[in-house]
Design a protein around this motif. Structure first.
Motif, PDB file in Angstrom:
ATOM      1  N   ILE A   1      -6.010  -4.639   3.631  1.00 42.03           N
ATOM      2  CA  ILE A   1      -6.133  -3.118   3.295  1.00 42.03           C
ATOM      3  C   ILE A   1      -7.331  -2.929   3.090  1.00 42.03           C
ATOM      4  O   ILE A   1      -8.087  -1.889   3.417  1.00 42.03           O
TER       5      ILE A   1
ATOM      6  N   ILE B   1      -2.001   0.725  -4.811  1.00 39.29           N
ATOM      7  CA  ILE B   1      -1.763  -0.631  -4.222  1.00 39.29           C
ATOM      8  C   ILE B   1      -0.830  -1.082  -5.416  1.00 39.29           C
ATOM      9  O   ILE B   1      -1.593  -1.229  -6.489  1.00 39.29           O
TER      10      ILE B   1
ATOM     11  N   GLU C   1       0.885  -1.112  -0.217  1.00 35.77           N
ATOM     12  CA  GLU C   1       0.103   0.038   0.173  1.00 35.77           C
ATOM     13  C   GLU C   1       0.869   1.286  -0.035  1.00 35.77           C
ATOM     14  O   GLU C   1       1.944   1.320   0.774  1.00 35.77           O
TER      15      GLU C   1
END
Length: 296
Positions: A50, A40, A30
C-alpha cells in the motif's frame, strides 16, 4: 467504497510457492471511499505494498485502524513509506493495554535494538488515538468499534458509507463457557452461560445486515477443537455469524500460516458445502485473496 486485500495471512508471513495464490502477507486491508478517504485495517506486512502505491501521491491523510497490537497486525508499519514523507498525516487508532498507550506499543518495535529508525524520526505527522467502544468519523466513513474476544484487547470495526457497510472482525473467537469443566454450582453456570449468550448476541448485532463481513476464520472445525481459547474462529463459526447477522457476503480471513493454497481451496469448498446443506440462500462466501478487490 472499494476494499482491497493486501495481507490475508495470520500469525506470520508465509511466502513461497504453496501460498502464492492466496498470498503470504499478514493482515492488512485497504478501504477507499468515494471521496478519496483512505482507511487501512491493520498494518501487517501487507501494508508495505500500500505504501509503495500511495507514496507518489503525497501529501496524504491516512486513517489506520488497528484491531490489536499482536505482532502480525503491526510489524509492517516500520516499512510503510508514507510514514517517512513530510506533510503526510497518519492517524492511528487502536486499543491501549493496561500499562501502555497505543503510542508506546507502536514505538517499541522501532527502538534501535530492533529497527534502524526510531519512531520519533518518522517525517510524517503521526497521531495516535486510544480507542474504546465508540463511534468516530473519518471523511465520508462512519466507524464503530466493538470489543472482540481475543487474549489481548482487540476491536472489530463496522464502517459505513452511505447505504453500504462492512465489518472487519480483527482476531475473534466466539465467547464460550470457559468454566464448563470446572466445579461450579448451577447458579454460577447459568450466570456464565447468560454472559456468553449476551456477548455473542452483541457480535451478531454489530454485524447485522452488512454488505461484507471480513471474518477471522483461521481454523477448520476439527482444528479448532485443540485450539479453544486461542482467540480465533473456525470457518463454521464465521459462517454461523454471517447467517445470524444476515450479511450479504462473507469473506473468510486470517488464514492459517501452514495452510497451502490447495488446502485453502478445500477449506473454502467445505464451508460452502456446509452452507448449502442448510438450504439457506442469499449468502456469498469467498476467501480473502491478496490483491483482490471488492467494489461496493
Amino acid at each position: 467504497m472499494k476494499i482491497r486485500f493486501c495481507g490475508v495471512r495470520g500469525s506470520i508471513p508465509t511466502p513461497g510457492k504453496e501460498t502464492v495464490r492466496y498470498g503470504g502477507n499478514t493482515s492488512c486491508i485497504e478501504l477507499t471511499g468515494k471521496e478519496g478517504t483512505i482507511l487501512i485495517f491493520d498494518s501487517g506486512t501487507g501494508i508495505r505494498t500500500i505504501g509503495e502505491r500511495f507514496a507518489p501521491r503525497s501529501p496524504l491523510t491516512i486513517h489506520l485502524l488497528l484491531s490489536h497490537t499482536h505482532w502480525d497486525h503491526i510489524h509492517g508499519f516500520p516499512f510503510f513509506l508514507p510514514a517517512y514523507i513530510p506533510k503526510n498525516v497518519i492517524n492511528i487508532y487502536g486499543p491501549p493495554h493496561f500499562d501502555k498507550s497505543l503510542r508506546e506499543i507502536m514505538a517499541q518495535q522501532m527502538v534501535y535494538s530492533y529497527f534502524p529508525v526510531n519512531s520519533d524520526e518518522l517525517s510524517a505527522t503521526i497521531n495516535y488515538r486510544d480507542l474504546k467502544e465508540e463511534t468516530l468519523q473519518a471523511g465520508e466513513f462512519t466507524i464503530k468499534s466493538k470489543l472482540m474476544n481475543h487474549p489481548v484487547t482487540c476491536f472489530g470495526y463496522r464502517v459505513t458509507e452511505g447505504d453500504k457497510s462492512i465489518v472487519y472482525t480483527g482476531d475473534n473467537e466466539p465467547y464460550y463457557n470457559f468454566m464448563a469443566n470446572s466445579v461450579v454450582d448451577d447458579s454460577e453456570r447459568q450466570e456464565i452461560e447468560l454472559i456468553v449468550k449476551e456477548q455473542n448476541a452483541r457480535t451478531v448485532e454489530f454485524a447485522k445486515g452488512v454488505d461484507v463481513l471480513i471474518c477471522d476464520a483461521q481454523y477448520s472445525d476439527t482444528e479448532y477443537l485443540t485450539r479453544v481459547g486461542w482467540g480465533h474462529s473456525s470457518t463454521l463459526h464465521a459462517l454461523d455469524l454471517a447467517i445470524k447477522a444476515d450479511v450479504k457476503h462473507l469473506v473468510i480471513f486470517h488464514h492459517e500460516p501452514s495452510r497451502s493454497d490447495d488446502k485453502m481451496d478445500e477449506l473454502l469448498q467445505y464451508t460452502i458445502d456446509k452452507y448449502n446443506e442448510l438450504q439457506h440462500a442469499g449468502l456469498k462466501i469467498t476467501a480473502a485473496v491478496e490483491g483482490e478487490e471488492i467494489d461496493l
